[in-house]
Each structure stands twice: as C-alpha cells, then as structure tokens.
Write a protein that holds these residues in place. Sequence first.
Motif, PDB file in Angstrom:
ATOM      1  N   GLY A  78     -20.337  15.307  24.013  1.00  0.00           N
ATOM      2  CA  GLY A  78     -21.479  15.332  25.063  1.00  0.00           C
ATOM      3  C   GLY A  78     -22.634  14.169  24.623  1.00  0.00           C
ATOM      4  N   ARG A  79     -22.803  13.328  25.363  1.00  0.00           N
ATOM      5  CA  ARG A  79     -23.961  12.112  25.142  1.00  0.00           C
ATOM      6  C   ARG A  79     -25.198  12.244  26.007  1.00  0.00           C
ATOM      7  N   SER A  80     -25.614  13.641  26.413  1.00  0.00           N
ATOM      8  CA  SER A  80     -26.717  13.658  27.279  1.00  0.00           C
ATOM      9  C   SER A  80     -28.124  13.104  26.487  1.00  0.00           C
TER      10      SER A  80
ATOM     11  N   VAL B 296     -20.769  20.797  20.175  1.00  0.00           N
ATOM     12  CA  VAL B 296     -20.025  20.558  21.581  1.00  0.00           C
ATOM     13  C   VAL B 296     -21.345  21.045  22.433  1.00  0.00           C
ATOM     14  N   ALA B 297     -21.722  20.130  23.676  1.00  0.00           N
ATOM     15  CA  ALA B 297     -22.714  20.296  24.372  1.00  0.00           C
ATOM     16  C   ALA B 297     -22.239  19.702  25.686  1.00  0.00           C
ATOM     17  N   VAL B 298     -21.178  20.224  26.404  1.00  0.00           N
ATOM     18  CA  VAL B 298     -20.742  19.748  27.629  1.00  0.00           C
ATOM     19  C   VAL B 298     -21.045  20.507  28.946  1.00  0.00           C
TER      20      VAL B 298
ATOM     21  N   CYS C 138     -18.338  11.632  21.454  1.00  0.00           N
ATOM     22  CA  CYS C 138     -17.493  11.802  22.495  1.00  0.00           C
ATOM     23  C   CYS C 138     -18.120  12.272  23.858  1.00  0.00           C
ATOM     24  N   HIS C 139     -17.335  11.874  24.953  1.00  0.00           N
ATOM     25  CA  HIS C 139     -17.873  11.999  26.247  1.00  0.00           C
ATOM     26  C   HIS C 139     -16.886  12.087  27.355  1.00  0.00           C
ATOM     27  N   SER C 140     -17.122  12.010  28.472  1.00  0.00           N
ATOM     28  CA  SER C 140     -16.140  12.367  29.741  1.00  0.00           C
ATOM     29  C   SER C 140     -14.963  11.332  29.909  1.00  0.00           C
ATOM     30  N   LYS C 141     -15.142  10.010  29.163  1.00  0.00           N
ATOM     31  CA  LYS C 141     -14.399   8.995  29.212  1.00  0.00           C
ATOM     32  C   LYS C 141     -13.488   9.016  27.907  1.00  0.00           C
ATOM     33  N   THR C 142     -13.757   9.809  27.200  1.00  0.00           N
ATOM     34  CA  THR C 142     -13.032   9.718  25.735  1.00  0.00           C
ATOM     35  C   THR C 142     -11.784  10.020  26.045  1.00  0.00           C
TER      36      THR C 142
END
Length: 290
Positions: A162-164, A204-206, A185-189
């Motif tokens: 998560g990269r908010s 983990v913050a998704v 890491c993020h949704s495009k990882t």
Amino acid sequence: MTAKIIDGKKIAEGIKEKLKFQIEGLTIKPCLAVILVGNNPASNVYVNMKEIECTKLGIILKKYCLKENLLEEKLLNLIKALNNDVHVHGILVQLPLPSHIDEFNIIEAIEPKKDVDGFHAINMGCLFIGTPKFEPCTPKAIIEMINSTNITIEGKHAVIVGRSKIVGNPVAQLLLQHNTTVTICHSKTHDLKEYTKQADILVVAVGIPHLIKEDMIKEGAIVIDVGVNRIEDITYKKGYYLCGDVDFEKVINKASYISPVPGGVGPVTIAMLMSNTLKAYHLIENGKAI
Ligand code: NDP
C-alpha cells in the motif's frame, strides 16, 4: 511457532495514561476542533470514538457536523476561523470529504501548527526530508507497535503493501528513518508474494480482506495489519464483522508478532491523535513556530 499478539488496546492505554497525567497539570485545556461533512457511517463512528477518548483525557472536542451539500468556500471559511481562534489548538477534517469538495484545498487551508493529522504539505514535506513535526497518526502508531516488540529494527527489511498518502507512503519514510531497508508494493506490483516473503517487518495497508496468506510470510516476521474491512454477516449481532488484510488465523502460526483487527492499529492511531493534539497545544500556547 505461534506469534505474540501486538495488543493495540493495551499500547493505547499506556500512551493515554501518560497523556492524561500531563493534561491534568494544565490550567488551560487542549481543544481539538473536528469537522465532519455529510453522513458517512464509518466517519460518524470514527468521530464518536475520538470524542469519547478526548473526553476521557480532558481534551475539549468541538464538533462541527456539516451538511453533505456544503459549499467548499463555507468549509474554507470555517477552517480560517478555527485557524484564528486562539482557544483551538488542533483542527481535524474527517476524511473522506464529499466528491464536490477538493480535499487538497481543505487540508492546505489548515494552519500547519494545528494540523494534528499531519497531512498538510508542510508537515508531509518535513516528514519526507527527515525532520518530522506532526507525524500522521496511523504511521506513528505503526512505528510504536513495532517498537513495542523490543526487536531491533535497524537493518531489517520492511515491506509495505500500500502506498497511500495517509498510511503506506509516510510509514515507509518513518521506517527508512529507523534505518530499515524499505520496499513499497502496490496494486501494480507483479508477484506480491515474492516481496512479502522477504519481509522481516510486513506492514499491510490495502483494504482487501485476507489479501496476505500464510505462504506469503517469512517465518518469524513482524506483521502489522492496518486494513479494516467490514464483512456483512447476519450471524453477527451487528450484522457485520471487521477483519484485516491479513489471514490472521493462519499467519499467526508463522509470524513472531502480529497485530489483530480490530484491537490493533486503530486504538493506537487514536492515542497518537491525542498525542499530536497535546503537541499542537504546546506549539500554540508557547507561540512556537512549527
Ligand atoms: P487506499 O485505498 O488509499 O490505498 C490502498 C493501497 O493499496 C494503494 O496504494 C493501492 O495501490 C494498494 N493496493 C490495492 N490493491 C492492491 C493489491 N491487490 N496488492 C497490493 N496493493 C494493493 O487505502 P488507505 O491507505 O487509506 O487504507 C488502507 C486500509 O487501511 C483500509 O482498509 C483502511 O480502512 C485502513 N486504515 C486503517 C486505519 C486505522 O487506524 N486502523 C487508518 C487508515 C486506514 P495503488 O496505489 O496502486 O492504487
């Protein structure tokens, strides 16, 4: 291995006890203004929780509940008035805002010294250049929880999923400042598991229930689950239950420490808000620059 639980409620109680003691010694009490726009049920719950905790600690909470269709200009005027009010030490605008209001404009209107959420560009900038003033509450809570394990984190590999703006990105910065090696890491990882399996510390913050499974964890990792997911289920009294982004029941057998949901990051985040409010109080009352 069965992981030890990082008990967010207990950590929060310890922090709040110290704050309460400090606030008891003050003649003028700290005052936090909280602005709530619209009727988002989750936001209502969060604001109520903040109100309860403020009352327990002796912080005055001024609540402004505004209509969903409020004009942005009106909200900006209220923030301006609160910025100029010497009796108000902290200002918090509960997010998310209705879509017709520009969140950036609103956050930027808050006087940085009163920005207890730490989201203003000045406070974010200070954090990113390594001289944090107001650290955002959830990232600050995550660091506190990791430190509560008493494990030396310097040199460890921290993987953040998560990269908010409010969680993933700032917690990565804070972990970097604690000399961990950080991967974001993020949704495009591609192949998320490849990264999470390397994590000594996994944050983990998704917002996806049970995204992180047992086979994605390194044996002995510290796992901080920030996600709060509401699962509708009529077999529960409230008609729903809350769970995190980590498959807690399974991952507990592989991690060394794990934070639960609920009872993990949430309570410590609120304690950090109280701590930032007291910090703002001292800045304002002592006429200090940020
Ligand atoms: P956002 O929706 O702003 O960010 C989610 C992040 O997750 C994004 O960076 C996104 O990537 C990434 N992501 C989405 N899908 C995947 C995937 N399949 N694999 C890897 N990464 C993915 O959420 P927030 O940061 O605001 O909140 C995250 C969670 O934490 C939520 O459940 C929220 O309720 C909870 N929360 C809890 C708090 C507490 O006090 N306990 C406080 C704040 C949040 P991309 O950037 O590419 O879109």
